[in-house]
Design an enzyme around this catalytic site. Structure first.
Site, mmCIF file in Angstrom:
data_model
loop_
_atom_site.group_PDB
_atom_site.id
_atom_site.type_symbol
_atom_site.label_atom_id
_atom_site.label_comp_id
_atom_site.label_asym_id
_atom_site.label_seq_id
_atom_site.Cartn_x
_atom_site.Cartn_y
_atom_site.Cartn_z
ATOM 1 N N MET A 56 1.738 10.731 5.040
ATOM 2 C CA MET A 56 1.095 9.848 5.998
ATOM 3 C C MET A 56 2.107 8.896 6.626
ATOM 4 O O MET A 56 2.011 8.568 7.821
ATOM 5 C CB MET A 56 -0.039 9.068 5.337
ATOM 6 C CG MET A 56 -0.938 8.331 6.323
ATOM 7 S SD MET A 56 -1.778 9.443 7.491
ATOM 8 C CE MET A 56 -3.139 10.016 6.477
ATOM 9 N N GLU A 88 -0.160 1.453 -18.328
ATOM 10 C CA GLU A 88 -1.355 0.625 -18.171
ATOM 11 C C GLU A 88 -2.016 0.803 -16.807
ATOM 12 O O GLU A 88 -3.246 0.698 -16.697
ATOM 13 C CB GLU A 88 -1.005 -0.848 -18.387
ATOM 14 C CG GLU A 88 -0.638 -1.205 -19.809
ATOM 15 C CD GLU A 88 0.836 -1.042 -20.118
ATOM 16 O OE1 GLU A 88 1.259 -1.415 -21.233
ATOM 17 O OE2 GLU A 88 1.579 -0.527 -19.240
#
Length: 606
Positions: free
Chosen positions: A516, A93
């Protein structure tokens, strides 16, 4: 077995066949026929709540929607199966919400996603929150347990409206089959109106199963929702005088320029008055980055010229910006010498983070055009333009690469940019790869940069590429840049791309890190790389082949160009696993809360 009794039966008379009906019999027969016709007509006007939901979508021009089937939403899917709408069954979903979000970004109209109750609805929340942060138009339809069970902790029950209230523009509990179509129509209209955003309709199963009168659903925003599109004349005049008097003007385009379809007005204004233009990351592409007036993206990983220009400008013309912390750095050091003219359709954004000296509430395109019409002359800013040109020369976007390798991620981005048309669409996940993509691709058109900005949701890139592909023109190319960590979060959606035969290319910039995070750990946490190293990664090319996609692996710079060409030429989904330099970092970089004008170009400057 005896024959069933027939009410009112009689023994036939020998002369029945020859008997002629009298007037009374004729009247009785006519009345019976009329009653039967009326009953048939009444039956024909009956429909279900689920069918009303689908009819509302159809009346709003929806053609494609994304979702995952389940018990509480099953009546809606039953109605979908009887319609001409194209439903794309996603693997998760969250992927459905991201795909709908990207569809809305590219198409400029609300994307639609569906999920069942409980975990289906909660799995949508990340995508809904992403759309809310980025003001993207999305309509989410969730199944719910029957109304008599609501509040009883029934199987797969969650308080969906309560959970999503903070991350939706509006949400609805549709408790009446007679009005459910109108509710869905209103949610659709509201999602795309004014400042766009996600809306949600929670659909109890008994409501979607119940019969209702068939009629055309309305699609109108609520009476209380009336955004100001035309700015006040006094505000327009004040903005025009401020811009005319500027010595060092700078336009800052935000995501509202995209949402307001205001790119043409922005380009006309900047060109006519010869003003430098910077963009926030959501606005990338609204102003051509190959234009002489473009200084690029501003913010934490923005260009040197953009961050220098915002630091030293004396007038900042900001359009559709919410001035988040990744754009401003430290607010007290942001545009410290500037009078700020702030245009936004949402008055709540004016002076929320950065004080607006000249607030202008209105639609982006309407406001820019009105201010341009009001201006009698361009600002006298020749010296300023020369200074900006000097910064352009002093701070180019560069990187260091060796012919012998390792592969530099910036080189990969440039290779794809070179191999694609100007209107190619780029989607990304979140991390270093996202920044390299936005820094080293030259964007010239709006709605070609599709990423997760405010929420920063890893895993956005692949489902977004699916949504973008289905919204884009047939001849537009779609490239997804992902990191190995981000790709693994939603890699299951590759099954959808294969099943739907979608022509997308995924470039995995694989450094075997959550890059990152590793960069920040090295810079600010004494290189303590906790939970950021991926000691083992799957062979992404083989994984792609297992899904039915085309897989490639690249280990050397010499193979980049040919592999990019082969991947783009493949008619279907392809995945290229680029083994890039694991030590490469993203620069320029403004430390969190730092001053934009004091950006670092290396770790030693942080």
């Amino acid at each position: 077995m005896s024959e069933p009794a027939v009410s009112g039966s009689r023994e036939p008379r020998p002369d029945d066949a020859e008997e002629t009906p009298d007037a009374a019999d004729s009247e009785t027969d006519a009345e019976s026929a009329d009653a039967a016709d009326a009953a048939g007509s009444e039956a024909a006007t009956k429909t279900t709540g689920a069918a009303a939901v689908v009819a509302a979508l159809e009346s709003n021009g929806v053609e494609t929607l994304f979702g995952v089937q389940g018990g509480a939403i099953m009546p809606v899917y039953d109605a979908l199966g009887r319609s001409s709408l194209h439903h794309v069954t996603m693997a998760h979903e969250q992927g459905a919400a991201h795909a709908a979000d990207a569809y809305g970004v590219v198409a400029g109209e609300p994307g639609v996603c569906l999920a069942t109750s409980g975990p289906g609805a909660t799995n949508l929340v990340t995508g809904i929150a992403d759309a809310d942060m980025d003001s993207d138009p999305v309509v989410a339809l969730t199944g719910q347990v029957p109304t008599e069970f609501v509040g009883n902790d029934a199987f797969q029950e969650t308080d969906t409206t309560g959970i999503t209230t903070p991350v939706t523009k509006e949400n609805y509990f549709a408790g009446d089959p007679d009005t459910v179509g109108d509710t869905v129509g209103e949610a659709f209209a509201l999602a795309g109106a004014g400042r766009p955003g996600p809306t949600l309709v929670d659909l109890p199963k008994d409501v979607t199963l119940s019969e209702t009168e068939a009629r055309e659903a309305t699609s109108e925003t609520p009476e209380h929702y009336d955004p100001q599109e035309v700015p006040d004349a006094d505000a327009v005049e004040a903005a025009a005088r401020t811009l005319e008097d500027a010595d060092r003007p700078l336009v800052l385009a935000g995501g509202g320029v995209v949402k307001g379809e205001a790119s043409d007005e922005l380009r006309a204004f900047a060109t006519e008055h010869d003003v430098p233009v910077a963009t926030s990351m959501p606005a990338v592409g609204t102003f051509p980055e190959d234009h002489d007036n473009s200084v690029g993206m501003i913010g934490m990983h923005g260009t040197g010229p953009a961050n220098m220009a915002v630091t030293h400008c004396d007038t900042l013309f900001a359009v559709g910006c919410r001035f988040d912390d990744r754009l401003t750095g430290g607010v007290e050091t942001f545009a410290p010498e500037a009078e700020v003219v702030h245009v936004d359709i949402d008055p709540a954004e004016i002076s929320k983070n950065v004080h607006a000296d000249v607030p202008v509430v209105g639609d982006a395109g309407t406001a820019i055009a009105a201010i341009a019409d009001e201006m009698d002359e361009s600002p006298d800013a020749d010296d300023w333009r020369e200074q900006v040109d000097d910064w352009q020369a002093e701070y180019p976007m560069t990187y260091h690469a060796s012919e012998d390798g390792p592969i530099k991620p910036q080189f990969v981005v440039e290779a794809f940019d070179e191999a694609t048309d100007d209107d190619a669409i780029v989607t990304t996940g979140v991390g270093q790869h996202q920044m390299w993509a936005v820094q080293f691709w030259t964007f010239t058109e709006p709605r070609t940069w599709v990423s997760s900005h405010g929420l920063g949701a890893m895993g956005y890139g692949l489902p977004a590429a699916i949504g973008a592909r289905l919204a884009a023109d047939d001849d537009q190319e779609v490239v997804c840049f992902d990191g190995d960590g981000s790709f693994l979060m939603t890699v299951q959606e590759l099954s959808v791309a294969v099943r739907e035969s979608l022509d997308i290319t995924v470039a995995v910039l694989n450094n075997e890190y959550i890059g990152m995070v590793r960069q920040w750990q090295d810079a600010f946490f004494d290189r303590n790389r906790v939970a950021s190293e991926y000691d083992w990664c799957p062979d992404f090319a083989t994984l792609a082949e297992a899904f039915g996609a085309k897989g490639f692996t690249v280990d050397h710079p010499d193979d980049v160009a040919d592999t990019v060409e082969a991947a783009m030429a493949y008619d279907g989904p392809s995945v290229v696993d680029f083994h890039i330099d694991p030590d490469e970092n993203v620069y320029p970089m403004v430390p969190s809360g730092g001053a934009n004008g004091k950006f670092a170009l290396s770790e030693g400057q942080l």
